[in-house]
Design an enzyme around this catalytic site. Structure first.
Site, short mmCIF file in Angstrom:
data_model
loop_
_atom_site.label_atom_id
_atom_site.label_comp_id
_atom_site.label_asym_id
_atom_site.label_seq_id
_atom_site.Cartn_x
_atom_site.Cartn_y
_atom_site.Cartn_z
N PRO A 75 41.72 38.34 28.06
CA PRO A 75 40.57 38.12 27.17
C PRO A 75 40.23 39.37 26.38
O PRO A 75 40.08 40.46 26.94
CB PRO A 75 39.45 37.78 28.15
CG PRO A 75 39.82 38.47 29.42
CD PRO A 75 41.33 38.39 29.48
N THR A 76 40.14 39.22 25.07
CA THR A 76 39.66 40.31 24.22
C THR A 76 38.64 39.74 23.24
O THR A 76 38.85 38.67 22.67
CB THR A 76 40.81 41.01 23.47
OG1 THR A 76 41.61 40.04 22.82
CG2 THR A 76 41.68 41.83 24.41
N SER A 104 37.77 35.22 25.61
CA SER A 104 36.61 36.04 25.95
C SER A 104 35.31 35.28 25.71
O SER A 104 35.21 34.51 24.76
CB SER A 104 36.61 37.31 25.09
OG SER A 104 35.38 37.99 25.22
N GLN A 122 36.83 33.66 30.10
CA GLN A 122 36.36 34.89 30.76
C GLN A 122 34.83 34.92 30.68
O GLN A 122 34.25 34.61 29.63
CB GLN A 122 36.97 36.12 30.07
CG GLN A 122 36.45 37.45 30.57
CD GLN A 122 35.19 37.89 29.85
OE1 GLN A 122 34.99 37.54 28.68
NE2 GLN A 122 34.32 38.63 30.53
N TYR A 124 31.10 37.06 31.66
CA TYR A 124 30.22 38.10 32.21
C TYR A 124 28.97 37.38 32.70
O TYR A 124 28.45 36.49 32.01
CB TYR A 124 29.81 39.09 31.13
CG TYR A 124 30.93 39.96 30.60
CD1 TYR A 124 31.53 40.92 31.40
CD2 TYR A 124 31.37 39.85 29.28
CE1 TYR A 124 32.54 41.74 30.91
CE2 TYR A 124 32.37 40.66 28.78
CZ TYR A 124 32.95 41.61 29.60
OH TYR A 124 33.95 42.42 29.12
N THR A 150 34.66 38.64 35.13
CA THR A 150 34.94 40.08 35.02
C THR A 150 33.99 40.83 35.94
O THR A 150 32.77 40.78 35.75
CB THR A 150 34.79 40.54 33.55
OG1 THR A 150 35.69 39.75 32.77
CG2 THR A 150 35.13 42.01 33.39
N LYS A 213 38.41 39.15 38.01
CA LYS A 213 39.17 40.11 37.18
C LYS A 213 38.52 41.48 37.20
O LYS A 213 37.33 41.62 36.88
CB LYS A 213 39.22 39.61 35.73
CG LYS A 213 39.80 40.61 34.72
CD LYS A 213 39.86 40.04 33.33
CE LYS A 213 40.47 40.99 32.30
NZ LYS A 213 39.52 41.99 31.79
N HIS A 237 40.36 47.08 33.08
CA HIS A 237 39.75 46.74 31.79
C HIS A 237 40.45 47.52 30.66
O HIS A 237 39.82 47.90 29.67
CB HIS A 237 38.25 47.04 31.82
CG HIS A 237 37.40 46.07 31.06
ND1 HIS A 237 36.44 45.26 31.66
CD2 HIS A 237 37.32 45.78 29.74
CE1 HIS A 237 35.83 44.53 30.74
NE2 HIS A 237 36.34 44.82 29.57
N ASP A 268 46.86 43.31 34.75
CA ASP A 268 46.97 43.71 33.34
C ASP A 268 46.77 45.21 33.24
O ASP A 268 46.44 45.89 34.22
CB ASP A 268 45.99 42.94 32.43
CG ASP A 268 44.54 43.36 32.60
OD1 ASP A 268 44.24 44.48 33.10
OD2 ASP A 268 43.66 42.58 32.20
N GLY A 269 46.97 45.75 32.02
CA GLY A 269 46.74 47.16 31.78
C GLY A 269 48.04 47.88 31.47
O GLY A 269 48.82 48.17 32.39
C1 FMN Z 1 39.44 45.13 22.14
C2 FMN Z 1 39.34 44.71 23.57
C3 FMN Z 1 38.36 43.80 23.95
C4 FMN Z 1 38.26 43.39 25.28
N1 FMN Z 1 37.33 42.44 25.60
C5 FMN Z 1 37.26 42.00 26.89
C6 FMN Z 1 36.34 40.98 27.24
O1 FMN Z 1 35.59 40.46 26.40
N2 FMN Z 1 36.29 40.59 28.54
C7 FMN Z 1 37.11 41.15 29.49
O2 FMN Z 1 37.04 40.78 30.66
N3 FMN Z 1 38.01 42.11 29.17
C8 FMN Z 1 38.10 42.52 27.90
N4 FMN Z 1 39.04 43.48 27.58
C9 FMN Z 1 39.99 43.95 28.60
C10 FMN Z 1 41.27 43.08 28.61
O3 FMN Z 1 41.00 41.79 29.08
C11 FMN Z 1 42.35 43.67 29.51
O4 FMN Z 1 41.83 43.88 30.79
C12 FMN Z 1 42.94 44.99 28.98
O5 FMN Z 1 42.93 45.03 27.57
C13 FMN Z 1 44.36 45.13 29.49
O6 FMN Z 1 44.92 46.34 29.07
P1 FMN Z 1 45.91 46.50 27.82
O7 FMN Z 1 45.04 46.44 26.60
O8 FMN Z 1 46.50 47.83 28.05
O9 FMN Z 1 46.92 45.37 27.86
C14 FMN Z 1 39.14 43.92 26.25
C15 FMN Z 1 40.12 44.84 25.87
C16 FMN Z 1 40.23 45.24 24.54
C17 FMN Z 1 41.30 46.21 24.16
#
Ligand code: FMN
Length: 341
Positions: A75-76, A104, A122, A124, A150, A213, A237, A268-269
């Site tokens: 989710p982003t 997200s 996802q 909050y 999350t 998560k 995250h 992830d990550g």
């Molecule tokens: C621009 C952006 C927005 C994100 N928004 C959310 C979100 O709304 N909810 C959430 O649980 N994680 C969010 N994340 C975290 C991602 O779900 C994920 O855990 C993380 O980006 C994984 O790492 P990576 O970017 O290296 O693949 C966000 C990450 C980015 C980069």
């Protein structure tokens, strides 16, 4: 440089600086963000030989549903700030690849306007739990098939390059699944008292399985399992919450041991290539998720999201074949390094 490895720089070239920086940034000094990808590259594999790999399948079952591949889109937030196609383009291209999208709760598209395709929401949780109920009901109504809670965000960490994003972003594409005035209501702030019982509360309100998560510790993973989590998702995250949190590649093996097969484990990550996906599977993950790479691809449009999945499929299929593995499940346990921490 491979097409996948060039995604970030191509996104930098096409995105407005405030949007590129919002996606790129981590928290604090970016230590956790910057270590993520290297930790996957440090994993070494002990491939099988003398095995029939005439046919290799990437098919993977997540929470009882079959997907074509063992990865998905994490989710982003605010994808419409990145490209007008936004969440619908991401979901369409990902579904066409047979992969799962996690949407997200800060999406820029109303859940009811999402195209067909498998998606999880996802979430909050706000301090006043009842405020979350309309969002949950809207997601269930629109076809979400699981919730992803999350758990690493009692407060949103400060990020060095985020502020200009909030000043310059187009407000019509932010928080569209919340009522007007939602954020000003008492209790709308993020819950700082989140507990394992919230997993059960979410399952009860939505009728959906709930994934936790943001878990990095084996003891927390166990608490999630004991509280009825449908799966545990190892994440820091993307280095956007506690800086200096450990890389997920290092956290994963101990979580897999603690969960001991009671639920699935996702991670992830810093997943940037098919070999990173394979490293995650080898360390015991049931699936890997990508956050920034699909967003960078979306900056180039829906076709680039499709290509991201196609490139990953080529890389993962080749790696499985060379590792003597016919399925993602066969890969489990072939990691030779790092050993469990
Ligand atoms: C621009 C952006 C927005 C994100 N928004 C959310 C979100 O709304 N909810 C959430 O649980 N994680 C969010 N994340 C975290 C991602 O779900 C994920 O855990 C993380 O980006 C994984 O790492 P990576 O970017 O290296 O693949 C966000 C990450 C980015 C980069």
């Amino acid at each position: 440089m491979s097409w996948l490895a060039g995604l970030e720089e191509r996104a930098r070239a096409v995105l407005p600086a405030h949007v590129f920086d919002y996606v790129a940034t981590g928290s604090g000094g970016n230590a956790t963000r910057d270590e993520a990808a290297d930790a996957w590259r440090a994993v070494r594999l002990a491939p099988h030989v003398l095995r029939d790999v005439t046919s290799v399948s990437l098919a993977t079952t997540l929470l009882g549903h079959e997907y074509a591949v063992p990865w998905g889109v994490a989710p982003t937030s605010a994808q419409r700030e990145v490209h007008a196609g936004g969440e619908p383009a991401m979901l369409r291209a990902t579904a066409a690849a047979g992969a799962l999208t996690v949407v997200s709760s800060n999406a820029g598209t109303r859940f009811a306007d999402l195209p067909d395709g498998p998606w999880w929401l996802q979430v909050y949780v706000p301090a006043d739990r009842t405020l979350a109920e309309p969002l949950l009901h809207a997601a269930v109504e629109a076809g979400a098939s699981a919730l992803v809670l999350t758990v690493d965000t009692p407060v949103v960490a400060r990020k060095p390059t985020e502020s200009s994003f909030w000043e310059l972003a187009d407000p019509q594409w932010l928080r569209v699944n919340f009522d007007e005035g939602y954020d000003d209501r008492p209790g709308a702030e993020k819950a700082t008292d989140l507990g394992p019982h919230d997993l059960g509360w979410l399952a009860g309100v939505s009728g959906l399985p709930v994934v936790a998560k943001g878990v990095l510790r084996p003891d927390d993973a166990r608490r999630c399992v004991d509280a009825g989590a449908a799966a545990v998702w190892v994440s820091n995250h993307g280095g956007r919450q506690l800086d200096r949190a450990l890389p997920t590649a290092l956290a994963l093996p101990a979580v897999v041991d603690a969960v001991d097969g009671a639920t699935q484990v996702y991670v992830d990550g810093g997943i940037r290539s098919g070999l990173d996906v394979v490293a995650a599977l080898a360390l015991g993950a049931d699936a890997a998720f990508l956050g920034r790479p699909p967003v960078w691809a979306l900056a180039e449009g829906e076709a680039a999201v499709a290509r991201l999945h196609a490139e990953l499929a080529v890389e993962v299929t080749e790696a499985l074949t060379l590792a003597g593995c016919r399925t993602p499940a066969d890969v489990r346990g072939i990691a030779a390094f790092p050993a469990t921490p």
